[in-house]
Design a protein around this motif. Structure first.
Motif, PDB file in Angstrom:
ATOM      1  N   THR A  66      65.753 117.377  56.729  1.00 29.92           N
ATOM      2  CA  THR A  66      66.763 116.662  55.938  1.00 29.92           C
ATOM      3  C   THR A  66      67.773 117.554  55.224  1.00 29.92           C
ATOM      4  N   VAL A  67      67.443 118.828  55.001  1.00 25.36           N
ATOM      5  CA  VAL A  67      68.375 119.691  54.254  1.00 25.36           C
ATOM      6  C   VAL A  67      69.548 120.113  55.135  1.00 25.36           C
ATOM      7  N   ASP A  68      70.602 120.625  54.492  1.00 27.77           N
ATOM      8  CA  ASP A  68      71.816 121.010  55.209  1.00 27.77           C
ATOM      9  C   ASP A  68      71.751 122.421  55.788  1.00 27.77           C
ATOM     10  N   ARG A  69      71.131 123.348  55.058  1.00 22.66           N
ATOM     11  CA  ARG A  69      71.122 124.738  55.496  1.00 22.66           C
ATOM     12  C   ARG A  69      69.746 125.352  55.268  1.00 22.66           C
ATOM     13  N   ILE A  70      69.322 126.203  56.205  1.00 23.61           N
ATOM     14  CA  ILE A  70      68.024 126.872  56.109  1.00 23.61           C
ATOM     15  C   ILE A  70      68.249 128.378  56.246  1.00 23.61           C
ATOM     16  N   CYS A  71      67.975 129.116  55.188  1.00 25.94           N
ATOM     17  CA  CYS A  71      68.084 130.579  55.204  1.00 25.94           C
ATOM     18  C   CYS A  71      66.691 131.158  55.441  1.00 25.94           C
TER      19      CYS A  71
END
Length: 373
Positions: free
Chosen positions: A142-147
Motif C-alpha cells: 500500500t505504500v508509495d515508496r520502498i527504500c
C-alpha cells in the motif's frame, strides 16, 4: 504567498535498528525543511519512547506489540491492540495532518502507515535488513515508496516502488576522520599493536561475551590488544576474567562506547552482531568483521544480513552455537592475513551508500511535492 510549513510523521521502534535510522532521516529532513514540524509515533513501553525525545523530537505511543511465534496469552490481546492502535493512529493523523508519513519498521509503523495510505497521504518505508520484517512486507502493498539497504530485494517488494538507498547511519560515523593512532590513544591502547574491537550492540551480547571470555587467554597470546564493549550486564564478569591474566593491560573493557568513530578507527578487526546498524557502520568504515548473528532475531534476519556480506567475500560468519570453539582461531587467522583483510575491506565498498540519508530525503521531497509515480 506564505511559505508552507510541512508536517512530517515518522514511526520506527522496538530496536535501535529501527529507531536510529528514523532519527537520522528526521535530522536530514530538518536540514532540508528547517521550518517543518515533526512527530514520531512509537509503541508504548519500547525504547523509542526514551530515545526519540532524547534526540529532540516529540513522540506519541500506541498500545501495540508483535505476535509471538509460540502460543502465549499476549497473543490473545493482539487483535484488541491492533484495533486500538489503528483507531488512535487515525486520530493522530487527523490532528497532525502530515504531508508525508515514513516508517522504518517496528510494531507501531504498521497501523500508522496503513492508516496514512488509506487516506492517500504519501508514504515511504525503509527496510534496513536483507530479509524484510512482517510489518514492512505487509505495508509494501500500500505504500508509495520502498527504500532498501541491499540490492536484490525485488523478490520481496514491488520493483516499481523500490529504490536501493542503503541504511542511514550516525553522522559521526559517516564523517569519521580519525586514524588508528588517534583511536588507540583515546582508549589507552598501543597504536603499534593489532586491535580487536568487540561490539554486541548497545546492550552487549551475552553469548559473544562468554565466547570472548573463554578465549581471552588464547587471544592475548596472539599478541593483539582488545577493546571490548560488554554492555552493562557483562562488564563485571569480563573484568574478573581479564584480571586473572598477566597481560590484562592489553584489554580495555567498557560497558558502552560513546565515541564509536574512534573505536572503529582503532580497530583492525571487528567482532559484532549482524543487526542493520552494525552492518551499515561496518560497511561505512570498511573494517573486516567477524559476524555472529543473534539467532533469535525476527525471521533470523541477522543471519541473512551477514550472508549478504559473506556472499561477496565482504565478511566472515560464525554461528553463535560454535563461537566459543572457533572465535579465537578465526580472529587470529584474520589478524595475521593482511591480504584477506584488505580484500574484505575492498569488497565492503560494494555495499557502501554514504549518501543514504540524503537519498531518502530526496525521495521524501518527491513524495511531498507530488513526485510519487
Amino acid at each position: 504567498m506564505p511559505k508552507k510549513t510541512y508536517h512530517i510523521m515518522l514511526s520506527g521502534g522496538g530496536t535501535g535498528g529501527h529507531i536510529f535510522p528514523a532519527i537520522a532521516i528526521a535530522d536530514g529532513l530538518k536540514d532540508a525543511f528547517p521550518d517543518a514540524e515533526f512527530l514520531f509515533v512509537g509503541a508504548k513501553g519500547k525504547m523509542e519512547m526514551e530515545k526519540v525525545p532524547q534526540a529532540g523530537y516529540p513522540i506519541i505511543g500506541l498500545w501495540i506489540s508483535g505476535i509471538q511465534r509460540k502460543l502465549t496469552i499476549s497473543n490473545l490481546a493482539f487483535p484488541f491492540k491492533l484495533i486500538s492502535s489503528t483507531i488512535k493512529a487515525r486520530k493522530i493523523i487527523r490532528n497532525f495532518k502530515p504531508d508525508v508519513v515514513i516508517g522504518t519498521g517496528g510494531y507501531a509503523s504498521g497501523p500508522l502507515l496503513h492508516a496514512a495510505a488509506g487516506k492517500n497521504i504519501p508514504t515511504l518505508i525503509l527496510e534496513q535488513n536483507s530479509y524484510p520484517g512482517l510489518t514492512n512486507k505487509w505495508l509494501s502493498k500500500t505504500v508509495d515508496r520502498i527504500c532498501v539497504a541491499y540490492p536484490g530485494m525485488d523478490k520481496y517488494f514491488p520493483k516499481s516502488k523500490m529504490i536501493v538507498t542503503g541504511s542511514p547511519i550516525r553522522k559521526e560515523i559517516m564523517l569519521a576522520s580519525g586514524n588508528k593512532t588517534e583511536g588507540c590513544v583515546f582508549f589507552g591502547l598501543n597504536p603499534e599493536l593489532p586491535t580487536l574491537l568487540i561490539i554486541g550492540g548497545s546492550q552487549g551480547a551475552r553469548q559473544i561475551n562468554l565466547a570472548i571470555a573463554s578465549n581471552l587467554k588464547k587471544l592475548l597470546e596472539g599478541s593483539i590488544q582488545i577493546l571490548w564493549q560488554t554492555g552493562v550486564n557483562g562488564f563485571d564478569e569480563a573484568q574478573n576474567q581479564a584480571k586473572q591474566l598477566p597481560n590484562q593491560d592489553r584489554v580495555v573493557i567498557t560497558k558502552f562506547i560513546q565515541r564509536m568513530d574512534l573505536a572503529y578507527a582503532a580497530a583492525d578487526v571487528i567482532v559484532s552482531r549482524a543487526g542493520a546498524i552494525a552492518i551499515a557502520e561496518i560497511v561505512s568504515v570498511k573494517k573486516p568483521a567477524i559476524l555472529i548473528p543473534l539467532p533469535s532475531a525476527a525471521e533470523d534476519h541477522q543471519t541473512q544480513n551477514a550472508l549478504s556480506l559473506v556472499k561477496e567475500n565482504a565478511g566472515i560468519l560464525i554461528k553463535e552455537s560454535t563461537a566459543s570453539e572457533v572465535i579465537a582461531d578465526q580472529v587470529l587467522s584474520l589478524m595475521n592475513n593482511n591480504a584477506l583483510r584488505k580484500n574484505i575491506s575492498h569488497n565492503l565498498s560494494y555495499f557502501d551508500h554514504k549518501d543514504a540519508t540524503l537519498t531518502i530525503v530526496e525521495q521524501v521531497k518527491l513524495l511531498i511535492k507530488g513526485g510519487a509515480e
